[in-house]
Design a protein around this motif. Structure first.
Motif, PDB file in Angstrom:
ATOM      1  N   LEU A 116      10.932  -0.551  -3.501  1.00  0.00           N
ATOM      2  CA  LEU A 116      11.564  -0.086  -2.270  1.00  0.00           C
ATOM      3  C   LEU A 116      13.060   0.174  -2.462  1.00  0.00           C
ATOM      4  O   LEU A 116      13.618   1.094  -1.855  1.00  0.00           O
ATOM      5  N   GLU A 117      13.697  -0.613  -3.302  1.00  0.00           N
ATOM      6  CA  GLU A 117      15.115  -0.377  -3.584  1.00  0.00           C
ATOM      7  C   GLU A 117      15.318   0.987  -4.223  1.00  0.00           C
ATOM      8  O   GLU A 117      16.241   1.730  -3.873  1.00  0.00           O
TER       9      GLU A 117
ATOM     10  N   PHE B 279      13.137   3.517  -4.047  1.00  0.00           N
ATOM     11  CA  PHE B 279      12.691   4.514  -3.066  1.00  0.00           C
ATOM     12  C   PHE B 279      13.816   4.846  -2.091  1.00  0.00           C
ATOM     13  O   PHE B 279      14.053   6.013  -1.758  1.00  0.00           O
ATOM     14  N   GLU B 280      14.547   3.810  -1.664  1.00  0.00           N
ATOM     15  CA  GLU B 280      15.608   4.004  -0.684  1.00  0.00           C
ATOM     16  C   GLU B 280      16.794   4.771  -1.270  1.00  0.00           C
ATOM     17  O   GLU B 280      17.390   5.620  -0.597  1.00  0.00           O
TER      18      GLU B 280
ATOM     19  N   GLN C  97      12.996  10.839   0.361  1.00  0.00           N
ATOM     20  CA  GLN C  97      13.454  11.479   1.585  1.00  0.00           C
ATOM     21  C   GLN C  97      13.240  12.991   1.528  1.00  0.00           C
ATOM     22  O   GLN C  97      12.890  13.607   2.537  1.00  0.00           O
TER      23      GLN C  97
ATOM     24  N   PHE D  20      10.198   9.060   6.119  1.00  0.00           N
ATOM     25  CA  PHE D  20      10.890   8.251   5.118  1.00  0.00           C
ATOM     26  C   PHE D  20      11.421   6.961   5.740  1.00  0.00           C
ATOM     27  O   PHE D  20      11.181   5.856   5.219  1.00  0.00           O
ATOM     28  N   ASN D  21      12.114   7.066   6.845  1.00  0.00           N
ATOM     29  CA  ASN D  21      12.700   5.880   7.479  1.00  0.00           C
ATOM     30  C   ASN D  21      11.634   4.944   8.028  1.00  0.00           C
ATOM     31  O   ASN D  21      11.752   3.715   7.918  1.00  0.00           O
TER      32      ASN D  21
ATOM     33  N   TYR E  92       8.516   4.661   6.966  1.00  0.00           N
ATOM     34  CA  TYR E  92       7.800   4.059   5.837  1.00  0.00           C
ATOM     35  C   TYR E  92       8.629   2.937   5.223  1.00  0.00           C
ATOM     36  O   TYR E  92       8.112   1.841   4.941  1.00  0.00           O
ATOM     37  N   LEU E  93       9.911   3.193   5.015  1.00  0.00           N
ATOM     38  CA  LEU E  93      10.790   2.187   4.429  1.00  0.00           C
ATOM     39  C   LEU E  93      10.866   0.948   5.314  1.00  0.00           C
ATOM     40  O   LEU E  93      10.778  -0.192   4.832  1.00  0.00           O
ATOM     41  N   SER E  94      10.983   1.147   6.618  1.00  0.00           N
ATOM     42  CA  SER E  94      11.048   0.015   7.552  1.00  0.00           C
ATOM     43  C   SER E  94       9.742  -0.780   7.541  1.00  0.00           C
ATOM     44  O   SER E  94       9.754  -2.021   7.524  1.00  0.00           O
TER      45      SER E  94
ATOM     46  N   LYS F 228       7.467  -1.021   5.144  1.00  0.00           N
ATOM     47  CA  LYS F 228       7.234  -1.725   3.887  1.00  0.00           C
ATOM     48  C   LYS F 228       8.259  -2.836   3.647  1.00  0.00           C
ATOM     49  O   LYS F 228       7.938  -3.858   3.029  1.00  0.00           O
ATOM     50  N   ARG F 229       9.469  -2.659   4.134  1.00  0.00           N
ATOM     51  CA  ARG F 229      10.437  -3.754   4.030  1.00  0.00           C
ATOM     52  C   ARG F 229       9.983  -4.936   4.895  1.00  0.00           C
ATOM     53  O   ARG F 229      10.142  -6.101   4.510  1.00  0.00           O
TER      54      ARG F 229
END
Length: 452
Positions: free
Chosen positions: A404-405, A407-408, A414, A422-423, A425-427, A429-430
């Protein structure tokens, strides 16, 4: 469109004839959420005309990764080529059917959080460059026995090994039922066999264009689980359900076709390996970007327990024309069948997002005319750490947190998913990683509680 391609009107006419012939009463309007979980809204066959005109509304705020409650109205637009009668619903005078759908906003524009729309945008970007994307995924699964409540146990359904037949492979009858269901849904099945681990299986279907292949992968997972349940079993695509055994992979075979020349862009018979400069650049793009997209192709905490040495799953970033310990392999077929196989993805990945980031990463290499590094043809798993370092072979991320690091901070996520997906998915999975990080696990209790 070719001269002989069926028109929308002819396809709809065929659908109506099938509905009449098969006594279809219910239509399942299917789509996937951000994680690739299949959802559906069920309507009656009498509502077909409204449905194909995109008039089926649903609450997007209740779907993972979609919309806030104050912007909740979304519409389903069926891809009429995905219409299929569901074989397990057929009886005298009654059956049900389904459509796979894309999602639109009330103003008629594509909803940017719909994974199917994300892949369609990637396909269009490739088309603008003169390419069509062809994808053939291979999804493995386990069959587990269930308890008296129908919940999965850790008991595998058989004790077979790789390619073993019955009586050790008691899963043959289940795979046969899955095969029959898939065939009735329009699949062309190419192979079916027992996999390496006990209780593990694979059924391969023919490649297709990227969108159709993602539709097929989504349908395949649904059919496998549905048929398994009919046998009192639980099918799982979890990457590593059993410690000490091989995990479930989703090898993705991908190629680009030149739309103008009508030929495989990866093939060059003048090259020693039969690969074109486009193929080498595509490989380089995958290698250069894989750390930045692996959070999509390997989306779970559990995914990284599969990506360890010793169980045939690749964890080293390298490519080879034959070596199965490498991340990227080039299967032996040449000519129109020339393709690149990336072996790290697992079948819990959302196929729409996974195929999108893989294609986008490879196309990035083609755009930048990247040169592929030297191939690694030796068994990487048998190398010492010093040998791996000497050859400059890098590792995939070893946890979802690491993935995730990358990916971000990377570009490919993105660029491919768009800001909304993107946002979200990141939220999502975090949050999953944080929940895992704060949970006290059985291993910790058994290892530490009595010791300290």
């Amino acid at each position: 469109m070719s001269v002989n391609a069926p028109t929308r009107e002819s396809i709809l006419e065929t659908i109506k004839e099938t509905i009449e012939k098969k006594s279809v009463e219910l239509l399942h309007m299917q789509f996937v959420d951000l994680e690739g979980t299949l959802k559906h809204v069920t309507i009656t066959a009498r509502q077909l005309d409204q449905a194909v005109n995109g008039q089926t509304m649903f609450d997007g705020s209740s779907i993972t990764g979609f919309t806030p409650i104050n912007q909740s109205d979304l519409y389903l637009v069926p891809d009429i080529t995905t219409f299929a009668v569901l074989p397990w619903t057929e009886e005298e005078g009654y059956s049900e059917a389904r459509f796979l759908c894309s999602v639109k906003k009330p103003d008629g524009s594509d909803f940017e959080g719909d994974p199917r729309n994300v892949l369609k945008k990637t396909v269009k970007r490739a088309k603008d460059k003169g390419f069509s994307i062809s994808v053939g995924p291979e999804l493995e699964f386990f069959l587990f026995e269930t308890d008296e409540y129908g919940l999965p146990t850790q008991r595998t359904q058989d004790v077979g090994g790789y390619f073993e037949p019955s009586p050790k492979d008691d899963g043959e009858k289940v795979r046969l039922a899955i095969y029959k269901a898939l065939k009735m849904l329009g699949f062309t099945i190419e192979a079916s066999h027992h996999e390496v681990a006990e209780g593990q299986h694979e059924i391969n279907f023919k490649y297709a264009d990227a969108l159709a292949s993602a539709d097929a992968a989504t349908t395949y997972k649904w059919v496998v689980k549905t048929v398994a349940k009919q046998f009192g079993l639980h099918a799982t695509f979890m990457p590593k359900p059993l410690a000490g055994a091989n995990g479930n992979g989703m090898h993705v075979n991908i190629s680009l076709f030149d739309d103008e020349k009508q030929e495989n862009s990866f093939y060059d018979d003048s090259n020693k390996l039969g690969l074109s400069s486009t193929a080498y650049s595509f490989i380089a793009g995958l290698i250069d970007n894989v750390k930045d997209f692996v959070a999509v192709t390997n989306p779970l905490v559990n995914s990284y327990k599969r990506l360890v040495p010793g169980y045939e799953a690749p964890c080293y970033i390298a490519w080879s024309a034959s070596n199965r310990s490498a991340l990227i392999r080039i299967p032996a077929t040449r000519g129109a069948g020339t393709r690149v196989e990336i072996r790290c993805p697992d079948p819990t990945a959302n196929p729409y997002l996974a195929f999108a980031v893989i294609a986008s990463a490879g196309l990035d290499g083609v755009d930048r005319e990247l040169a592929a590094p030297a191939s690694i043809d030796a068994d990487i798993f048998s190398m010492t750490p010093a040998e791996i370092e000497e050859r400059g072979i890098d590792n995939l991320p070893t946890s979802l947190e690491q993935a995730l690091e990358r990916f971000e901070t990377g570009d490919i996520g993105q660029k491919t998913l768009g800001e909304h997906a993107f946002n979200e998915y990141l939220s999502l999975k975090r949050g999953e990683w944080d929940e895992f990080r704060m949970t006290v696990h059985d291993w910790e209790i058994s290892t530490y509680q009595s010791k300290f």
